[in-house]
Design a protein around this motif. Structure first.
Motif, PDB file in Angstrom:
ATOM      1  N   LEU A 350      14.710  31.739 -65.755  1.00 22.36           N
ATOM      2  CA  LEU A 350      15.311  32.601 -64.732  1.00 22.36           C
ATOM      3  C   LEU A 350      15.821  33.910 -65.327  1.00 22.36           C
ATOM      4  O   LEU A 350      15.758  34.967 -64.695  1.00 22.36           O
ATOM      5  CB  LEU A 350      16.462  31.868 -64.036  1.00 22.36           C
ATOM      6  CG  LEU A 350      16.062  30.729 -63.092  1.00 22.36           C
ATOM      7  CD1 LEU A 350      17.287  29.951 -62.651  1.00 22.36           C
ATOM      8  CD2 LEU A 350      15.327  31.279 -61.881  1.00 22.36           C
ATOM      9  N   LEU A 351      16.336  33.855 -66.558  1.00 22.56           N
ATOM     10  CA  LEU A 351      16.947  35.030 -67.178  1.00 22.56           C
ATOM     11  C   LEU A 351      15.965  35.824 -68.035  1.00 22.56           C
ATOM     12  O   LEU A 351      16.373  36.748 -68.744  1.00 22.56           O
ATOM     13  CB  LEU A 351      18.133  34.607 -68.051  1.00 22.56           C
ATOM     14  CG  LEU A 351      19.261  33.842 -67.346  1.00 22.56           C
ATOM     15  CD1 LEU A 351      20.331  33.449 -68.342  1.00 22.56           C
ATOM     16  CD2 LEU A 351      19.861  34.671 -66.219  1.00 22.56           C
ATOM     17  N   SER A 352      14.691  35.470 -67.991  1.00 20.40           N
ATOM     18  CA  SER A 352      13.725  36.080 -68.909  1.00 20.40           C
ATOM     19  C   SER A 352      13.576  37.580 -68.704  1.00 20.40           C
ATOM     20  O   SER A 352      13.126  38.280 -69.603  1.00 20.40           O
ATOM     21  CB  SER A 352      12.353  35.408 -68.747  1.00 20.40           C
ATOM     22  OG  SER A 352      11.891  35.533 -67.412  1.00 20.40           O
ATOM     23  N   GLY A 353      13.957  38.100 -67.543  1.00 20.30           N
ATOM     24  CA  GLY A 353      13.808  39.524 -67.308  1.00 20.30           C
ATOM     25  C   GLY A 353      14.997  40.362 -67.723  1.00 20.30           C
ATOM     26  O   GLY A 353      14.941  41.597 -67.645  1.00 20.30           O
ATOM     27  N   LEU A 354      16.095  39.714 -68.164  1.00 20.71           N
ATOM     28  CA  LEU A 354      17.292  40.466 -68.554  1.00 20.71           C
ATOM     29  C   LEU A 354      17.137  41.062 -69.951  1.00 20.71           C
ATOM     30  O   LEU A 354      16.364  40.552 -70.772  1.00 20.71           O
ATOM     31  CB  LEU A 354      18.519  39.562 -68.500  1.00 20.71           C
ATOM     32  CG  LEU A 354      18.911  39.022 -67.116  1.00 20.71           C
ATOM     33  CD1 LEU A 354      20.139  38.153 -67.222  1.00 20.71           C
ATOM     34  CD2 LEU A 354      19.135  40.166 -66.127  1.00 20.71           C
ATOM     35  N   PRO A 355      17.914  42.110 -70.273  1.00 24.54           N
ATOM     36  CA  PRO A 355      17.819  42.711 -71.608  1.00 24.54           C
ATOM     37  C   PRO A 355      18.163  41.730 -72.721  1.00 24.54           C
ATOM     38  O   PRO A 355      17.529  41.743 -73.768  1.00 24.54           O
ATOM     39  CB  PRO A 355      18.824  43.878 -71.542  1.00 24.54           C
ATOM     40  CG  PRO A 355      18.953  44.183 -70.076  1.00 24.54           C
ATOM     41  CD  PRO A 355      18.790  42.879 -69.373  1.00 24.54           C
ATOM     42  N   ASP A 356      19.184  40.882 -72.527  1.00 30.05           N
ATOM     43  CA  ASP A 356      19.594  39.918 -73.549  1.00 30.05           C
ATOM     44  C   ASP A 356      19.779  38.562 -72.875  1.00 30.05           C
ATOM     45  O   ASP A 356      20.913  38.150 -72.575  1.00 30.05           O
ATOM     46  CB  ASP A 356      20.879  40.368 -74.231  1.00 30.05           C
ATOM     47  CG  ASP A 356      21.185  39.558 -75.485  1.00 30.05           C
ATOM     48  OD1 ASP A 356      20.475  38.558 -75.724  1.00 30.05           O
ATOM     49  OD2 ASP A 356      22.134  39.908 -76.206  1.00 30.05           O
ATOM     50  N   PRO A 357      18.693  37.830 -72.630  1.00 31.93           N
ATOM     51  CA  PRO A 357      18.814  36.568 -71.900  1.00 31.93           C
ATOM     52  C   PRO A 357      19.623  35.519 -72.653  1.00 31.93           C
ATOM     53  O   PRO A 357      20.318  34.707 -72.031  1.00 31.93           O
ATOM     54  CB  PRO A 357      17.361  36.125 -71.718  1.00 31.93           C
ATOM     55  CG  PRO A 357      16.594  36.865 -72.760  1.00 31.93           C
ATOM     56  CD  PRO A 357      17.299  38.153 -72.957  1.00 31.93           C
ATOM     57  N   GLU A 358      19.573  35.499 -73.989  1.00 29.31           N
ATOM     58  CA  GLU A 358      20.308  34.482 -74.744  1.00 29.31           C
ATOM     59  C   GLU A 358      21.812  34.689 -74.610  1.00 29.31           C
ATOM     60  O   GLU A 358      22.571  33.721 -74.482  1.00 29.31           O
ATOM     61  CB  GLU A 358      19.889  34.518 -76.217  1.00 29.31           C
ATOM     62  CG  GLU A 358      18.477  34.008 -76.477  1.00 29.31           C
ATOM     63  CD  GLU A 358      18.310  32.567 -76.030  1.00 29.31           C
ATOM     64  OE1 GLU A 358      19.251  31.765 -76.245  1.00 29.31           O
ATOM     65  OE2 GLU A 358      17.253  32.243 -75.460  1.00 29.31           O
ATOM     66  N   ALA A 359      22.255  35.936 -74.632  1.00 30.51           N
ATOM     67  CA  ALA A 359      23.678  36.215 -74.452  1.00 30.51           C
ATOM     68  C   ALA A 359      24.118  35.825 -73.047  1.00 30.51           C
ATOM     69  O   ALA A 359      25.212  35.267 -72.847  1.00 30.51           O
ATOM     70  CB  ALA A 359      23.968  37.687 -74.724  1.00 30.51           C
ATOM     71  N   ALA A 360      23.272  36.111 -72.057  1.00 27.52           N
ATOM     72  CA  ALA A 360      23.607  35.735 -70.680  1.00 27.52           C
ATOM     73  C   ALA A 360      23.678  34.222 -70.540  1.00 27.52           C
ATOM     74  O   ALA A 360      24.568  33.688 -69.863  1.00 27.52           O
ATOM     75  CB  ALA A 360      22.567  36.321 -69.724  1.00 27.52           C
ATOM     76  N   LEU A 361      22.762  33.512 -71.205  1.00 26.50           N
ATOM     77  CA  LEU A 361      22.781  32.048 -71.151  1.00 26.50           C
ATOM     78  C   LEU A 361      24.046  31.497 -71.795  1.00 26.50           C
ATOM     79  O   LEU A 361      24.694  30.596 -71.254  1.00 26.50           O
ATOM     80  CB  LEU A 361      21.537  31.494 -71.850  1.00 26.50           C
ATOM     81  CG  LEU A 361      21.493  29.982 -72.063  1.00 26.50           C
ATOM     82  CD1 LEU A 361      21.570  29.242 -70.735  1.00 26.50           C
ATOM     83  CD2 LEU A 361      20.237  29.585 -72.825  1.00 26.50           C
ATOM     84  N   ALA A 362      24.402  32.025 -72.974  1.00 29.58           N
ATOM     85  CA  ALA A 362      25.599  31.544 -73.661  1.00 29.58           C
ATOM     86  C   ALA A 362      26.846  31.783 -72.825  1.00 29.58           C
ATOM     87  O   ALA A 362      27.749  30.933 -72.767  1.00 29.58           O
ATOM     88  CB  ALA A 362      25.720  32.232 -75.026  1.00 29.58           C
ATOM     89  N   SER A 363      26.922  32.926 -72.160  1.00 29.73           N
ATOM     90  CA  SER A 363      28.094  33.214 -71.325  1.00 29.73           C
ATOM     91  C   SER A 363      28.148  32.287 -70.117  1.00 29.73           C
ATOM     92  O   SER A 363      29.210  31.758 -69.771  1.00 29.73           O
ATOM     93  CB  SER A 363      28.039  34.675 -70.881  1.00 29.73           C
ATOM     94  OG  SER A 363      29.109  34.970 -70.004  1.00 29.73           O
ATOM     95  N   TRP A 364      27.019  32.082 -69.470  1.00 27.71           N
ATOM     96  CA  TRP A 364      26.978  31.199 -68.287  1.00 27.71           C
ATOM     97  C   TRP A 364      27.252  29.749 -68.655  1.00 27.71           C
ATOM     98  O   TRP A 364      27.880  29.009 -67.912  1.00 27.71           O
ATOM     99  CB  TRP A 364      25.601  31.328 -67.629  1.00 27.71           C
ATOM    100  CG  TRP A 364      25.389  30.393 -66.478  1.00 27.71           C
ATOM    101  CD1 TRP A 364      25.819  30.555 -65.200  1.00 27.71           C
ATOM    102  CD2 TRP A 364      24.692  29.139 -66.504  1.00 27.71           C
ATOM    103  NE1 TRP A 364      25.447  29.492 -64.421  1.00 27.71           N
ATOM    104  CE2 TRP A 364      24.745  28.603 -65.199  1.00 27.71           C
ATOM    105  CE3 TRP A 364      24.034  28.423 -67.493  1.00 27.71           C
ATOM    106  CZ2 TRP A 364      24.156  27.380 -64.872  1.00 27.71           C
ATOM    107  CZ3 TRP A 364      23.453  27.206 -67.170  1.00 27.71           C
ATOM    108  CH2 TRP A 364      23.508  26.703 -65.883  1.00 27.71           C
TER     109      TRP A 364
END
Length: 577
Positions: A350-364
């Motif tokens: 789902l987050l593959s289009g974000l600039p930094d998907p790993e950071a978004a995943l860690a925050s979520w």
């Protein structure tokens, strides 16, 4: 035998048993002496006595080299002497509680000599020789061979050529000490070299495979299971957390991730062996090669390192061992691994289009979510909340892959930017579709126009051939019931076909008119030739005649046959006149 001319030089007596001997000179064998039938002597005693006599007379012997060996080490006790000269020889002299065949003296040193004809020096005698530290040499004499030799050859055989070996050498003890010292020095050097290799193993740069394994273990929250210390880390070229993470990721995480039901996983302890290329310290030899100078518990092995790590996990209750050699990953741990893997894979997609998907995943992953619990705890606990989250993520994933409006509940994921991007992408996609459609239509219209022009050109060429250049050009715009021929050709292949049919019909009509005009011209010419006055010719042409079926000659021009009939009728009239 060389000193005996024949039986006349006898009588002959055996030096061993004292019995009479017979002289024999066979034609196909060497001359020799033989006992008479029933004599108790075997001939070996004579050879034994003769050997001692030769040694006593000559006073020298060929001495072999004396070398002690221990694996790859050699220590020379004495060198070989092809002709060792003694100061004196003593025969059958008692030494302590045994008596050698001969005793050779060289200065103050002595050498015991035994001639072996039938019996070798036994262990008892060997022990007695060693107890008095007397160097002894045994010379093996072959009685059968000795009987075939001449005098000089036999003496050379006894003194130098017969096989000989050392029974005991008084310098053996010193040589063995030197040999043991050399061997111990070698073992110590090898032990130091091995310890150096153990303490300084080659360090392999972390490959993508190792990095991926570490990331996967961290991703699944299992970092506390790796990095356990081991006494045999010297067997590996990567840190303990690396090879333990590789084994855990390959054998446990992969298997549990594929089983969403979270059932217990049974493994064979032997499955944890077989590391990828480059993980092991190839500079270390196998244990059997170093067992003489390195303790097995200290040296260890890769297998022992792995089994020690597994035993640590078993003692901590992370793994169980239902029976020897088998390990079991409990169902609750397998379930947590499966749920965690499924959730994080879905969110990453789902987050593959974000600039930094790993950071978004860690925050979520650790942010407050439903009922104030972060997704990490919902996934770990399982149950209805996890099922609801999984279904919502699956629904979002379907919308992510296909077109459709996004729901208001985005599961707390920062997907607003993706929604905006999606709408913009949809608008751009629609614009591209419309542009493509406009371009397609323009190309189709251009293609149709080119095809219409081609069809009109084909029809124009056909009209000029059929009607002539001037009339053919005029005919293209001549109104037909369906429109002009030009419009019909431009409308399509069917219109072109109909225009061609109309042109063919017109061409046939013109041909028929031309034929009738030609036939009428023949009749008129024939009439002018047959009648003197034009009035008579005109009267003939316009008058009906029964011979012509009450038709006028000028009307009988539809076929050549009718024309010939008119001409025949004209000739008949002329003939009557």
């Amino acid at each position: 035998m060389s000193e005996v001319a024949g039986p006349g030089d006898g009588p002959f007596t055996c030096a061993g048993c004292g019995g009479p001997l017979s002289y024999r000179a066979p034609a196909r064998a060497r001359r020799h002496f033989a006992h008479r039938p029933g004599a108790p002597c075997s001939g070996e005693t004579a050879l034994h006595a003769y050997a001692k006599a030769v040694l006593s007379e000559e006073g020298w012997l060929a001495l072999p080299e004396r070398v002690l060996k221990d694996r790859n080490f050699r220590e020379r006790v004495s060198s070989a002497h092809p002709r060792f000269r003694f100061d004196r020889i003593e025969i059958e002299v008692a030494v302590s509680d045994f008596q050698p065949d001969a005793l050779g003296w060289k200065g103050s040193e002595r050498l015991a000599i035994e001639f072996r004809v039938t019996h070798a020096v036994d262990e008892v005698k060997r022990g007695r020789v060693a107890s008095v530290k007397l160097t002894m040499l045994e010379i093996s004499l072959d009685a059968t061979k000795a009987l075939r030799l001449g005098r000089e050859d036999l003496r050379a055989y006894i003194l130098a050529e017969a096989p000989r070996s050392w029974i005991f050498h008084r310098r053996d003890a010193e040589a063995r000490v030197r040999l043991a010292d050399r061997r111990e020095e070698d073992l110590a050097a090898r032990r130091r070299g091995l310890r150096h290799r153990m303490e300084h193993p080659p360090v392999r740069p972390l490959t993508d495979e190792v990095t991926r394994a570490l990331d996967t273990v961290r991703d699944f929250g299992l970092s506390h299971l790796v990095g356990r210390p081991t006494s045999w880390q010297h067997w590996f070229t990567v840190p303990a957390d690396c090879w333990q993470a590789e084994r855990l990721e390959r054998l446990v995480i992969r298997a549990c991730s594929d089983d969403e039901e979270g059932r217990a996983l049974d493994l064979d302890r032997r499955d944890f062996g077989g590391f990828p290329s480059g993980f092991l310290n190839e500079a270390l030899p196998d244990h059997w090669q170093v067992e003489e100078f390195m303790d097995a518990d200290t040296y260890g092995s890769p297998e022992r390192a792995v089994q020690g790590w597994l035993d640590t996990l078993r003692r901590e209750g992370i793994l169980t061992e239902p029976k020897p050699g088998r390990l079991r990953v409990p169902a609750d741990l397998c379930g947590r691994i499966a749920r965690r893997g499924a959730c994080r894979r879905a969110v990453r997609r789902l987050l593959s289009g974000l600039p930094d998907p790993e950071a978004a995943l860690a925050s979520w992953w650790t942010a407050s979510f439903r009922k104030g619990e972060p997704p990490e705890r919902l996934v770990q606990a399982g149950g209805a909340e996890w099922t609801l989250l999984r279904d919502d993520l699956e629904r979002l994933g379907n919308l992510r892959r296909a077109s459709g409006s996004w729901p208001e509940d985005l599961c707390g994921l920062p997907l607003e930017a993706l929604v905006t991007q999606r709408e913009a992408a949809d608008a751009r996609r629609r614009e591209r579709v419309e542009q493509a459609e406009r371009k397609r239509r323009a190309e189709e219209e251009e293609r149709n126009a080119q095809e219409a022009a081609h069809r009109v050109a084909l029809l124009a060429e056909r009209a000029r051939e059929a009607l002539g250049p001037w009339e053919g050009g005029r005919w293209l715009d001549f109104p037909l019931p369906e429109g002009s021929p030009r419009d019909l050709a431009a409308s399509g292949s069917a219109g072109l076909a109909r225009a061609r049919e109309a042109l063919a019909a017109l061409a046939r009509q013109r041909d028929e008119e031309a034929s009738r005009a030609s036939r009428l011209a023949r009749i008129e010419e024939a009439a002018r030739m047959a009648f003197r006055r034009p009035e008579e010719a005109q009267l003939f042409l316009t008058s009906t005649s029964p011979a012509l079926g009450r038709r006028r000659p000028c009307e009988c021009v539809t076929s050549d046959a009718e024309t010939e009939k008119v001409l025949a009728h004209l000739r008949t009239l002329v003939a009557r006149r």
